[in-house]
Write an enzyme that holds these catalytic residues in place. Structure first.
Site, PDB file in Angstrom:
ATOM      1  N   ARG A 103       1.000  -1.288   0.199  1.00  0.00           N
ATOM      2  CA  ARG A 103       0.267  -0.109   0.027  1.00  0.00           C
ATOM      3  C   ARG A 103       0.924   1.258  -0.011  1.00  0.00           C
ATOM      4  O   ARG A 103       1.786   1.333   0.845  1.00  0.00           O
ATOM      5  CB  ARG A 103      -0.757   0.067   1.322  1.00  0.00           C
ATOM      6  CG  ARG A 103      -1.998   1.238   1.027  1.00  0.00           C
ATOM      7  CD  ARG A 103      -2.903   1.013   2.530  1.00  0.00           C
ATOM      8  NE  ARG A 103      -1.974   1.601   3.554  1.00  0.00           N
ATOM      9  CZ  ARG A 103      -2.670   1.776   4.811  1.00  0.00           C
ATOM     10  NH1 ARG A 103      -3.940   1.969   4.896  1.00  0.00           N
ATOM     11  NH2 ARG A 103      -1.882   2.070   5.974  1.00  0.00           N
ATOM     12  N   THR A 107      -1.204   7.700  -1.214  1.00  0.00           N
ATOM     13  CA  THR A 107      -2.209   7.491  -1.725  1.00  0.00           C
ATOM     14  C   THR A 107      -3.208   6.584  -1.242  1.00  0.00           C
ATOM     15  O   THR A 107      -4.381   6.512  -1.640  1.00  0.00           O
ATOM     16  CB  THR A 107      -1.883   7.253  -3.286  1.00  0.00           C
ATOM     17  OG1 THR A 107      -1.505   5.914  -3.344  1.00  0.00           O
ATOM     18  CG2 THR A 107      -1.182   8.087  -4.065  1.00  0.00           C
ATOM     19  N   ASP A 202       1.294  -1.125  13.503  1.00  0.00           N
ATOM     20  CA  ASP A 202       1.705  -1.764  11.881  1.00  0.00           C
ATOM     21  C   ASP A 202       1.933  -3.378  12.252  1.00  0.00           C
ATOM     22  O   ASP A 202       2.711  -3.799  12.990  1.00  0.00           O
ATOM     23  CB  ASP A 202       2.826  -1.273  11.294  1.00  0.00           C
ATOM     24  CG  ASP A 202       3.025  -1.711  10.080  1.00  0.00           C
ATOM     25  OD1 ASP A 202       3.330  -2.829   9.978  1.00  0.00           O
ATOM     26  OD2 ASP A 202       3.150  -1.077   8.959  1.00  0.00           O
ATOM     27  N   ASP A 205       5.304  -4.788  10.901  1.00  0.00           N
ATOM     28  CA  ASP A 205       6.728  -4.287  11.997  1.00  0.00           C
ATOM     29  C   ASP A 205       6.610  -4.995  13.188  1.00  0.00           C
ATOM     30  O   ASP A 205       7.564  -5.495  13.729  1.00  0.00           O
ATOM     31  CB  ASP A 205       6.435  -2.748  12.260  1.00  0.00           C
ATOM     32  CG  ASP A 205       6.726  -1.976  10.727  1.00  0.00           C
ATOM     33  OD1 ASP A 205       7.286  -2.690  10.166  1.00  0.00           O
ATOM     34  OD2 ASP A 205       6.638  -0.817  10.758  1.00  0.00           O
TER      35      ASP A 205
END
Length: 211
Positions: A103, A107, A202, A205
């Protein structure tokens, strides 16, 4: 599209530990693995089976086995890999394909950078593994990718989902599409960065470190 939010105290317990910023990567991986197995149990309620005759130590009987073609499990790289062991533990005879999607953080659009899937998925039930259903762009693109290759039933398993992501999936596929989303919790919203709130950060991560 159907949505199933798991309602079980063990799911809530494991999610709480996953959300905690103090949870280290080894513990996070173990908890994610355990949580996926719980979610996979819910997600496979409609897995296709066929009758089969067997003989027990007492007498002949008829049971069921998974029908052909076998289900296909598709983790979305990289974070989806952290869910794979928990899924195949429950569904060991399934085949596994891989879909690499990323991703754009500005955007929020998803692009495909790697695939390892059969060209023809006609008649296949597919189970997509993606920890976070945030904006819905990545998951919607992955599901459409599988439909384009002939899949006729897709279930997505997510640790967490945001209302915006669910809305995106419903807008993309409509009410009657053979798409199911199974998640551990439906959180409040997305923040300005597209992260789920309260979320868990995340997932990639936290599973594998910042790389």
């Amino acid at each position: 599209m159907r949505l199933h939010v798991a309602d079980h105290p063990l799911v809530d317990h494991k999610l709480t530990a996953l959300r905690d910023e103090r949870t280290d990567s080894p513990t996070f991986r173990r908890l994610a693995d355990e949580l996926v197995t719980l979610l996979a149990y819910e997600a496979t309620r409609d897995v296709r089976t066929e009758p089969t005759s067997i003989t027990t130590p007492v007498c002949p009987t008829v049971g069921v086995r998974l029908s052909s073609p076998k289900p296909l499990v598709v983790p979305i790289l990289r974070a989806g890999l952290g869910m794979l062991d928990g899924m195949v533990r429950l569904l060991p005879t399934a085949e596994v394909g891989f879909l690499g999607m990323i991703r754009d953080e500005e955007t929020l659009q998803a692009t495909t950078y790697a695939t390892r899937l059969p060209d023809d998925l006609s008649g296949r039930q597919c189970y997509v593994l993606d920890p976070m259903l945030a904006t819905g762009g990545t998951l919607a693109a992955a599901v459409q990718f599988l439909f384009d290759r002939g899949a006729d039933d897709v279930t997505a398993i997510c640790l967490l989902a945001a209302p915006e992501g669910i809305a995106r999936m419903r807008e993309t596929f409509g009410a009657d599409a053979p798409v199911t989303v199974v998640t551990g919790a439906l959180d409040e919203r997305l923040d300005e960065r597209g992260y789920i709130v309260p979320g868990l950060g995340d997932a990639g991560d936290r599973l594998y470190g910042v790389v």
